[in-house]
Design a protein around this motif. Sequence first.
Motif, PDB file in Angstrom:
ATOM      1  N   PRO A   1     -52.680 109.537 106.248  1.00  0.00           N
ATOM      2  CA  PRO A   1     -51.295 109.213 105.882  1.00  0.00           C
ATOM      3  C   PRO A   1     -51.011 107.711 105.960  1.00  0.00           C
ATOM      4  CG  PRO A   1     -51.365 111.035 107.445  1.00  0.00           C
ATOM      5  CD  PRO A   1     -52.763 110.528 107.329  1.00  0.00           C
ATOM      6  N   ALA A   2     -51.627 107.009 106.924  1.00  0.00           N
ATOM      7  CA  ALA A   2     -51.400 105.557 107.064  1.00  0.00           C
ATOM      8  C   ALA A   2     -51.951 104.823 105.845  1.00  0.00           C
ATOM      9  CB  ALA A   2     -52.064 105.051 108.343  1.00  0.00           C
ATOM     10  N   LEU A   3     -53.130 105.228 105.394  1.00  0.00           N
ATOM     11  CA  LEU A   3     -53.742 104.595 104.217  1.00  0.00           C
ATOM     12  C   LEU A   3     -52.896 104.876 102.967  1.00  0.00           C
ATOM     13  CD1 LEU A   3     -56.365 103.011 103.463  1.00  0.00           C
ATOM     14  CD2 LEU A   3     -57.307 105.178 102.716  1.00  0.00           C
ATOM     15  N   ALA A   4     -52.422 106.112 102.867  1.00  0.00           N
ATOM     16  CA  ALA A   4     -51.589 106.480 101.715  1.00  0.00           C
ATOM     17  C   ALA A   4     -50.299 105.665 101.708  1.00  0.00           C
ATOM     18  CB  ALA A   4     -51.278 107.979 101.757  1.00  0.00           C
ATOM     19  N   ALA A   5     -49.722 105.449 102.897  1.00  0.00           N
ATOM     20  CA  ALA A   5     -48.482 104.661 102.988  1.00  0.00           C
ATOM     21  C   ALA A   5     -48.748 103.225 102.557  1.00  0.00           C
ATOM     22  CB  ALA A   5     -47.943 104.703 104.415  1.00  0.00           C
ATOM     23  N   MET A   6     -49.895 102.685 102.989  1.00  0.00           N
ATOM     24  CA  MET A   6     -50.249 101.315 102.640  1.00  0.00           C
ATOM     25  C   MET A   6     -50.482 101.186 101.128  1.00  0.00           C
ATOM     26  SD  MET A   6     -53.269  99.222 104.380  1.00  0.00           S
ATOM     27  CE  MET A   6     -52.769  97.637 104.949  1.00  0.00           C
ATOM     28  N   ALA A   7     -51.038 102.244 100.528  1.00  0.00           N
ATOM     29  CA  ALA A   7     -51.357 102.223  99.097  1.00  0.00           C
ATOM     30  C   ALA A   7     -50.096 102.133  98.228  1.00  0.00           C
ATOM     31  CB  ALA A   7     -52.159 103.467  98.723  1.00  0.00           C
ATOM     32  N   GLU A   8     -48.968 102.554  98.790  1.00  0.00           N
ATOM     33  CA  GLU A   8     -47.715 102.593  98.004  1.00  0.00           C
ATOM     34  C   GLU A   8     -47.354 101.237  97.408  1.00  0.00           C
ATOM     35  OE1 GLU A   8     -44.901 105.271  98.182  1.00  0.00           O
ATOM     36  OE2 GLU A   8     -46.623 106.606  98.443  1.00  0.00           O
ATOM     37  N   THR A   9     -47.685 100.155  98.132  1.00  0.00           N
ATOM     38  CA  THR A   9     -47.287  98.824  97.647  1.00  0.00           C
ATOM     39  C   THR A   9     -48.455  98.081  96.993  1.00  0.00           C
ATOM     40  OG1 THR A   9     -47.720  97.988  99.853  1.00  0.00           O
ATOM     41  CG2 THR A   9     -45.427  98.506  99.326  1.00  0.00           C
ATOM     42  N   GLY A  10     -49.579  98.809  96.794  1.00  0.00           N
ATOM     43  CA  GLY A  10     -50.754  98.136  96.239  1.00  0.00           C
ATOM     44  C   GLY A  10     -50.951  98.381  94.755  1.00  0.00           C
TER      45      GLY A  10
ATOM     46  N   PRO B   1     -53.324  99.819  91.963  1.00  0.00           N
ATOM     47  CA  PRO B   1     -54.440 100.768  91.907  1.00  0.00           C
ATOM     48  C   PRO B   1     -55.606 100.287  91.045  1.00  0.00           C
ATOM     49  CG  PRO B   1     -52.582 101.557  90.604  1.00  0.00           C
ATOM     50  CD  PRO B   1     -52.107 100.337  91.316  1.00  0.00           C
ATOM     51  N   ASP B   2     -55.357  99.252  90.220  1.00  0.00           N
ATOM     52  CA  ASP B   2     -56.416  98.831  89.291  1.00  0.00           C
ATOM     53  C   ASP B   2     -57.064  97.503  89.698  1.00  0.00           C
ATOM     54  OD1 ASP B   2     -54.208  97.318  88.916  1.00  0.00           O
ATOM     55  OD2 ASP B   2     -54.187  97.456  86.721  1.00  0.00           O
ATOM     56  N   ARG B   3     -56.751  97.010  90.899  1.00  0.00           N
ATOM     57  CA  ARG B   3     -57.315  95.697  91.252  1.00  0.00           C
ATOM     58  C   ARG B   3     -58.815  95.796  91.568  1.00  0.00           C
ATOM     59  NH1 ARG B   3     -55.556  91.495  95.894  1.00  0.00           N
ATOM     60  NH2 ARG B   3     -57.451  90.219  95.812  1.00  0.00           N
TER      61      ARG B   3
ATOM     62  N   THR C   1     -68.162 103.540 101.731  1.00  0.00           N
ATOM     63  CA  THR C   1     -69.125 102.435 101.757  1.00  0.00           C
ATOM     64  C   THR C   1     -68.707 101.362 100.750  1.00  0.00           C
ATOM     65  OG1 THR C   1     -70.749 104.144 102.167  1.00  0.00           O
ATOM     66  CG2 THR C   1     -71.611 101.951 101.716  1.00  0.00           C
ATOM     67  N   ALA C   2     -68.235 101.790  99.564  1.00  0.00           N
ATOM     68  CA  ALA C   2     -67.814 100.827  98.541  1.00  0.00           C
ATOM     69  C   ALA C   2     -66.636  99.991  99.046  1.00  0.00           C
ATOM     70  CB  ALA C   2     -67.432 101.568  97.262  1.00  0.00           C
ATOM     71  N   VAL C   3     -65.723 100.632  99.760  1.00  0.00           N
ATOM     72  CA  VAL C   3     -64.568  99.896 100.296  1.00  0.00           C
ATOM     73  C   VAL C   3     -65.032  98.887 101.344  1.00  0.00           C
ATOM     74  CG1 VAL C   3     -62.461 100.119 101.682  1.00  0.00           C
ATOM     75  CG2 VAL C   3     -62.889 101.711  99.815  1.00  0.00           C
ATOM     76  N   VAL C   4     -65.919  99.336 102.247  1.00  0.00           N
ATOM     77  CA  VAL C   4     -66.416  98.438 103.307  1.00  0.00           C
ATOM     78  C   VAL C   4     -67.135  97.245 102.681  1.00  0.00           C
ATOM     79  CG1 VAL C   4     -68.069  98.272 105.229  1.00  0.00           C
ATOM     80  CG2 VAL C   4     -66.558 100.259 105.038  1.00  0.00           C
ATOM     81  N   THR C   5     -67.950  97.514 101.653  1.00  0.00           N
ATOM     82  CA  THR C   5     -68.677  96.427 100.978  1.00  0.00           C
ATOM     83  C   THR C   5     -67.699  95.447 100.344  1.00  0.00           C
ATOM     84  OG1 THR C   5     -70.385  98.044 100.477  1.00  0.00           O
ATOM     85  CG2 THR C   5     -70.520  95.966  99.289  1.00  0.00           C
ATOM     86  N   THR C   6     -66.668  95.958  99.704  1.00  0.00           N
ATOM     87  CA  THR C   6     -65.670  95.087  99.066  1.00  0.00           C
ATOM     88  C   THR C   6     -64.962  94.217 100.097  1.00  0.00           C
ATOM     89  OG1 THR C   6     -65.316  96.658  97.282  1.00  0.00           O
ATOM     90  CG2 THR C   6     -63.549  95.090  97.674  1.00  0.00           C
ATOM     91  N   LEU C   7     -64.579  94.828 101.222  1.00  0.00           N
ATOM     92  CA  LEU C   7     -63.883  94.063 102.269  1.00  0.00           C
ATOM     93  C   LEU C   7     -64.787  92.940 102.787  1.00  0.00           C
ATOM     94  CD1 LEU C   7     -62.192  96.959 104.285  1.00  0.00           C
ATOM     95  CD2 LEU C   7     -61.033  95.252 102.897  1.00  0.00           C
TER      96      LEU C   7
ATOM     97  N   ASP D   1     -53.841  96.538  98.061  1.00  0.00           N
ATOM     98  CA  ASP D   1     -54.551  96.738  96.792  1.00  0.00           C
ATOM     99  C   ASP D   1     -55.843  97.539  97.006  1.00  0.00           C
ATOM    100  OD1 ASP D   1     -52.563  95.308  95.574  1.00  0.00           O
ATOM    101  OD2 ASP D   1     -53.710  93.450  95.380  1.00  0.00           O
ATOM    102  N   VAL D   2     -56.543  97.232  98.116  1.00  0.00           N
ATOM    103  CA  VAL D   2     -57.769  97.991  98.433  1.00  0.00           C
ATOM    104  C   VAL D   2     -57.404  99.459  98.668  1.00  0.00           C
ATOM    105  CG1 VAL D   2     -59.599  98.334 100.148  1.00  0.00           C
ATOM    106  CG2 VAL D   2     -59.039  96.019  99.386  1.00  0.00           C
ATOM    107  N   ALA D   3     -56.358  99.684  99.476  1.00  0.00           N
ATOM    108  CA  ALA D   3     -55.936 101.062  99.787  1.00  0.00           C
ATOM    109  C   ALA D   3     -55.551 101.805  98.508  1.00  0.00           C
ATOM    110  CB  ALA D   3     -54.759 101.037 100.762  1.00  0.00           C
ATOM    111  N   SER D   4     -54.795 101.123  97.648  1.00  0.00           N
ATOM    112  CA  SER D   4     -54.310 101.760  96.429  1.00  0.00           C
ATOM    113  C   SER D   4     -55.468 102.047  95.464  1.00  0.00           C
ATOM    114  CB  SER D   4     -53.263 100.860  95.776  1.00  0.00           C
ATOM    115  OG  SER D   4     -52.811 101.439  94.599  1.00  0.00           O
ATOM    116  N   SER D   5     -56.416 101.120  95.379  1.00  0.00           N
ATOM    117  CA  SER D   5     -57.562 101.323  94.482  1.00  0.00           C
ATOM    118  C   SER D   5     -58.453 102.454  94.990  1.00  0.00           C
ATOM    119  CB  SER D   5     -58.381 100.033  94.353  1.00  0.00           C
ATOM    120  OG  SER D   5     -57.573  98.986  93.874  1.00  0.00           O
ATOM    121  N   PHE D   6     -58.599 102.534  96.322  1.00  0.00           N
ATOM    122  CA  PHE D   6     -59.366 103.642  96.919  1.00  0.00           C
ATOM    123  C   PHE D   6     -58.676 104.974  96.601  1.00  0.00           C
ATOM    124  CE2 PHE D   6     -59.137 106.699 100.386  1.00  0.00           C
ATOM    125  CZ  PHE D   6     -60.464 107.092 100.491  1.00  0.00           C
ATOM    126  N   GLN D   7     -57.373 105.015  96.853  1.00  0.00           N
ATOM    127  CA  GLN D   7     -56.614 106.250  96.607  1.00  0.00           C
ATOM    128  C   GLN D   7     -56.716 106.665  95.138  1.00  0.00           C
ATOM    129  OE1 GLN D   7     -52.606 107.371  98.464  1.00  0.00           O
ATOM    130  NE2 GLN D   7     -51.991 106.456  96.533  1.00  0.00           N
TER     131      GLN D   7
END
Length: 342
Positions: free
Chosen positions: A181-190, A192-194, A216-222, A239-245
């Motif tokens: 839920p925390a990641l989803a909340a963070m994604a709200e302002t990100g 999704p296509d970055r 793993t893809a998210v960790v590599t990007t970070l 933006d990372v959260a939103s793109s992951f979601q």
Amino acid sequence: MRVLAIETSCDETAVAVYDSQRGLLAHQVHSQVALHAAFGGVVPELASRDHVSKLLPLIESTLNETGTPQDELDGVAYTAGPGLIGALLVGAAVARSYAFARGLPALGVHHLEGHLLAPMLEDDPPKYPFVALLVSGGHTLLAQVEGLGRYQIVGSTLDDAAGEAFDKTAKAMGLPYPGGPALAAMAETGRPDRFDFPRPMLDRPGLDFSFSGLKTAVVTTLRQLQQEGAPLDEQTRADVASSFQEAVVETLAAKCMRALKHTGAKTLVVAGGVGANRALRARLLSIGQRHGVTVRYPRLEFCTDNAAMIAYVGCQRLMAGECDELNIRAVARWPIDSLLAP
Ligand code: KG4
Ligand code: ZN
């Protein structure tokens, strides 16, 4: 028939009373989130101990809420699995003993069958047959549902569940437990296509999922962003959260559409904790509208773990004459396609 139900398969202690004629009379949930937060995940031994201390008072207060005298109950249902074995044993032992003491039939219910049929608790329940997408912390599967106990699994995850992917990715991003839920909340302002994260297994035929590579893809990007000296500011993290979601939502939506085509069903039911995800709900609704498919969700409180769904299934099966022997049933692993129609 009026059924008392108990759910203790993981980190929620839950009790409900369901009446075959009047529907759900009451349901209460005690969440252990605060208890496990310091450890960044569920600690099984702490979960069991907390169920022990919370369950009896919760039964009492749920029965009080319904105004149901204990002698008006006709049966007891409890989650017998799958789940944490110690946690399951608490609910199973209390439920079985309660039923024995009052001379009532008792039935161990499959937790995932509860999730699959949770939409049946709504005033306007979906009609069989339907395709169900079950997305929780422990499971991700697509099932063709023909009726009570008639489930054919048409797709499932080869590794992590969708909720697990949310939780692990959230943890990797330093978000507090529970991460989904925390990641989803963070994604709200990100945006999704970055970031262009992989859409696991979309390029292959079939209805299976795989989510472990996404974390793993998210960790590599970070890591790359850090090495490039890019600011890991709030917007970038969103933006990372939103793109992951977006990657998860697009993958789930595409497989749902494939499953509907494969089965010919015209109704899609979405269940389990990730079914609470707003982006997923919105996407499936809009795709459904475009393809003439009815998309149904349980209300939010019935997406995550609860006893109302166990009470519903228990009531249907007890009414059909099913009943356990005088034993306490608790099984950590229990394949859902081994269930039978009553
Ligand atoms: O069904 P559930 O309550 O428990 C299991 O049986 O697993 O599902 C919990 C899972 C967790 O992984 C949690 O992070 C995820 O559902 N979840 C969400 C959201 N709310 C809960 N994931 C994404 N977006 C949400 N809004
Ligand atoms: Zn669950």
